[in-house]
Motif scaffolding. Structure first.
Motif, mmCIF file in Angstrom:
data_model
loop_
_atom_site.group_PDB
_atom_site.id
_atom_site.type_symbol
_atom_site.label_atom_id
_atom_site.label_comp_id
_atom_site.label_asym_id
_atom_site.label_seq_id
_atom_site.Cartn_x
_atom_site.Cartn_y
_atom_site.Cartn_z
ATOM 1 N N PHE A 38 -18.795 57.206 43.658
ATOM 2 C CA PHE A 38 -17.628 56.365 43.936
ATOM 3 C C PHE A 38 -17.982 54.888 43.867
ATOM 4 C CE2 PHE A 38 -15.099 53.863 46.909
ATOM 5 C CZ PHE A 38 -13.802 54.175 46.541
ATOM 6 N N VAL A 39 -19.142 54.529 44.395
ATOM 7 C CA VAL A 39 -19.529 53.125 44.459
ATOM 8 C C VAL A 39 -19.705 52.513 43.065
ATOM 9 C CG1 VAL A 39 -22.015 53.585 44.540
ATOM 10 C CG2 VAL A 39 -21.096 51.520 45.623
ATOM 11 N N LEU A 40 -19.927 53.344 42.049
ATOM 12 C CA LEU A 40 -20.123 52.844 40.689
ATOM 13 C C LEU A 40 -18.836 52.798 39.886
ATOM 14 C CD1 LEU A 40 -23.405 54.750 39.736
ATOM 15 C CD2 LEU A 40 -23.156 52.467 40.755
ATOM 16 N N GLY A 41 -17.767 53.310 40.472
ATOM 17 C CA GLY A 41 -16.509 53.380 39.748
ATOM 18 C C GLY A 41 -15.799 52.047 39.677
ATOM 19 N N SER A 42 -14.635 52.096 39.077
ATOM 20 C CA SER A 42 -13.813 50.894 38.969
ATOM 21 C C SER A 42 -12.377 51.280 39.251
ATOM 22 C CB SER A 42 -13.933 50.278 37.568
ATOM 23 O OG SER A 42 -13.500 51.218 36.589
ATOM 24 N N GLY A 43 -11.537 50.278 39.368
ATOM 25 C CA GLY A 43 -10.129 50.544 39.610
ATOM 26 C C GLY A 43 -9.759 50.344 41.069
ATOM 27 N N ALA A 44 -8.588 50.840 41.408
ATOM 28 C CA ALA A 44 -8.017 50.587 42.726
ATOM 29 C C ALA A 44 -8.809 51.285 43.826
ATOM 30 C CB ALA A 44 -6.556 51.045 42.758
ATOM 31 N N THR A 45 -8.945 50.605 44.926
ATOM 32 C CA THR A 45 -9.551 51.181 46.131
ATOM 33 C C THR A 45 -8.517 51.278 47.244
ATOM 34 O OG1 THR A 45 -10.275 48.968 46.785
ATOM 35 C CG2 THR A 45 -11.860 50.326 45.579
ATOM 36 N N GLY A 46 -7.246 51.247 46.847
ATOM 37 C CA GLY A 46 -6.159 51.250 47.814
ATOM 38 C C GLY A 46 -6.183 52.403 48.810
ATOM 39 N N SER A 101 -18.515 51.088 57.830
ATOM 40 C CA SER A 101 -19.435 51.667 56.848
ATOM 41 C C SER A 101 -18.728 51.960 55.535
ATOM 42 C CB SER A 101 -20.067 52.937 57.416
ATOM 43 O OG SER A 101 -19.113 53.983 57.529
ATOM 44 N N LEU A 102 -17.499 52.479 55.603
ATOM 45 C CA LEU A 102 -16.774 52.793 54.367
ATOM 46 C C LEU A 102 -16.235 51.539 53.697
ATOM 47 C CD1 LEU A 102 -14.892 56.091 55.270
ATOM 48 C CD2 LEU A 102 -17.190 55.742 54.361
ATOM 49 N N LEU A 103 -15.849 50.552 54.476
ATOM 50 C CA LEU A 103 -15.404 49.293 53.877
ATOM 51 C C LEU A 103 -16.563 48.598 53.161
ATOM 52 C CD1 LEU A 103 -13.019 47.806 56.605
ATOM 53 C CD2 LEU A 103 -12.413 48.880 54.424
ATOM 54 N N THR A 104 -17.779 48.781 53.656
ATOM 55 C CA THR A 104 -18.945 48.215 52.985
ATOM 56 C C THR A 104 -19.144 48.855 51.615
ATOM 57 O OG1 THR A 104 -19.997 47.816 55.128
ATOM 58 C CG2 THR A 104 -21.417 47.771 53.183
ATOM 59 N N ILE A 105 -18.889 50.145 51.505
ATOM 60 C CA ILE A 105 -18.974 50.818 50.202
ATOM 61 C C ILE A 105 -17.948 50.235 49.234
ATOM 62 C CG2 ILE A 105 -18.713 53.016 48.994
ATOM 63 C CD1 ILE A 105 -19.692 54.407 51.503
ATOM 64 N N VAL A 106 -16.745 49.964 49.747
ATOM 65 C CA VAL A 106 -15.716 49.354 48.904
ATOM 66 C C VAL A 106 -16.194 47.996 48.384
ATOM 67 C CG1 VAL A 106 -13.391 48.374 48.897
ATOM 68 C CG2 VAL A 106 -13.816 50.569 50.018
ATOM 69 N N THR A 107 -16.840 47.217 49.251
ATOM 70 C CA THR A 107 -17.362 45.918 48.825
ATOM 71 C C THR A 107 -18.425 46.075 47.744
ATOM 72 O OG1 THR A 107 -16.934 44.970 51.009
ATOM 73 C CG2 THR A 107 -18.508 43.817 49.603
ATOM 74 N N LEU A 108 -19.321 47.050 47.918
ATOM 75 C CA LEU A 108 -20.336 47.312 46.893
ATOM 76 C C LEU A 108 -19.690 47.696 45.568
ATOM 77 C CD1 LEU A 108 -23.096 49.306 48.819
ATOM 78 C CD2 LEU A 108 -23.332 47.050 47.751
ATOM 79 N N ARG A 109 -18.668 48.494 45.649
ATOM 80 C CA ARG A 109 -17.975 48.928 44.426
ATOM 81 C C ARG A 109 -17.335 47.747 43.716
ATOM 82 N NH1 ARG A 109 -14.351 53.914 43.024
ATOM 83 N NH2 ARG A 109 -12.694 52.987 41.771
ATOM 84 N N GLN A 110 -16.802 46.817 44.472
ATOM 85 C CA GLN A 110 -16.059 45.713 43.871
ATOM 86 C C GLN A 110 -16.958 44.650 43.277
ATOM 87 O OE1 GLN A 110 -13.607 44.589 47.218
ATOM 88 N NE2 GLN A 110 -11.908 45.914 46.582
ATOM 89 N N ASP A 111 -18.050 44.295 43.985
ATOM 90 C CA ASP A 111 -18.840 43.173 43.454
ATOM 91 C C ASP A 111 -20.323 43.231 43.778
ATOM 92 O OD1 ASP A 111 -17.522 40.941 46.044
ATOM 93 O OD2 ASP A 111 -18.981 42.556 46.165
ATOM 94 N N GLY A 112 -20.830 44.351 44.299
ATOM 95 C CA GLY A 112 -22.229 44.349 44.696
ATOM 96 C C GLY A 112 -23.139 45.177 43.836
ATOM 97 N N THR A 113 -22.626 46.079 43.043
ATOM 98 C CA THR A 113 -23.505 46.994 42.309
ATOM 99 C C THR A 113 -24.376 46.282 41.279
ATOM 100 O OG1 THR A 113 -21.709 47.452 40.752
ATOM 101 C CG2 THR A 113 -21.982 48.970 42.597
ATOM 102 N N ALA A 114 -23.835 45.243 40.658
ATOM 103 C CA ALA A 114 -24.624 44.530 39.653
ATOM 104 C C ALA A 114 -25.827 43.848 40.283
ATOM 105 C CB ALA A 114 -23.754 43.501 38.940
ATOM 106 N N ALA A 115 -25.685 43.421 41.516
ATOM 107 C CA ALA A 115 -26.757 42.694 42.193
ATOM 108 C C ALA A 115 -27.881 43.626 42.642
ATOM 109 C CB ALA A 115 -26.203 41.931 43.390
ATOM 110 N N VAL A 116 -27.542 44.807 43.130
ATOM 111 C CA VAL A 116 -28.567 45.694 43.685
ATOM 112 C C VAL A 116 -29.006 46.779 42.701
ATOM 113 C CG1 VAL A 116 -27.688 45.319 46.004
ATOM 114 C CG2 VAL A 116 -26.857 47.268 44.694
#
Length: 242
Positions: A38-46, A101-116
């Motif tokens: 999930f963290v690597l996906g894209s699109g809505a996290t609504g 904890s789950l909101l942090t995953i949403v943040t990683l999905r949106q803009d953190g995966t490229a960094a880590v």
């Protein structure tokens, strides 16, 4: 409508609200909890954000039940009434950690995966999902059994505020939930298993009854007996020791 009826109505509505928000929140969390990628996906996290909003409402409702019931419960036993408030606060704190904890995953999905990096992001996300699982086990799966089950049911039983047979369901069901949480913690069976569901059922029934009963009926009025006071005759404020 007298003050205690308003309190019972508010408590009943809040208990029903905890059911709606917890069930819908769990359903909306489905993608983030079940998909390791999930963290690597894209699109809505609504849906996940909506689930977090519902669980924030759950936290408010949990705390609300303690606040509106405390003035009534302390007439029977001030110490246990305070213990119920503390149990609700601890449960709500654990739920809040799970939300974060789950909101942090949403943040990683949106803009953190490229960094880590993708692999690292998946590992971090799985750790956060595991954290959410533990908060659920220790909060709604353990502390709630002590608070809503054992403490609250025992006080309502002693004060005759609800039918005593139903209160016994909570007195029995609460410890069952807590013991089931310990069994899961020790690896006896999985958190999602028939044994866990069976142990949770009495507590589920008790809380559902409490929400409906307090909303529709309100507190029972205990008949006065010779030499014994009634719960509603006691003042809201504990008298000072002389």
């Amino acid at each position: 409508m007298d003050q205690d009826r308003r309190r019972s109505l508010a408590a009943g509505v809040l208990f029903l609200l905890t059911f709606v928000t917890s069930i819908l929140g769990a359903l909306l969390y489905g993608p983030v909890l079940s998909d390791p990628q999930f963290v690597l996906g894209s699109g809505a996290t609504g849906p996940v954000l909506a689930g977090a909003l519902l669980e924030m409402t759950l936290v408010i409702a949990n705390l609300g039940t303690a606040l509106v019931l405390y003035p009534v419960l302390r007439r029977t036993n001030p110490s246990l009434a305070l213990a119920y408030v503390v149990a609700r606060v601890v449960e709500s704190t654990l739920i809040t950690v799970g939300i974060l904890s789950l909101l942090t995953i949403v943040t990683l999905r949106q803009d953190g995966t490229a960094a880590v990096g993708d692999a690292a992001a998946v590992v971090v996300a799985q750790a956060l999902v595991a954290l959410h699982g533990w908060t659920f086990l220790l909060g709604p799966g353990f502390v709630a059994g002590i608070g809503n089950g054992l403490i609250l049911a025992w006080m309502l039983y002693r004060a005759h505020l609800v039918p005593r047979g139903w209160a016994l369901v909570g007195i029995i069901g609460g410890p069952l939930v807590s013991l089931s949480g310990i069994a899961v913690l020790l690896g006896a069976y999985d958190q999602v298993s028939p044994w866990s569901a069976l142990a949770t059922l009495p507590e589920f029934v008790w809380e559902a009854f409490l929400g409906v009963y307090l909303t529709v009926h309100g507190f029972r009025r205990r008949d006065a007996r010779p030499g014994a006071g009634t719960w509603e005759s006691a003042p809201d404020v504990t008298p000072a020791t002389r």
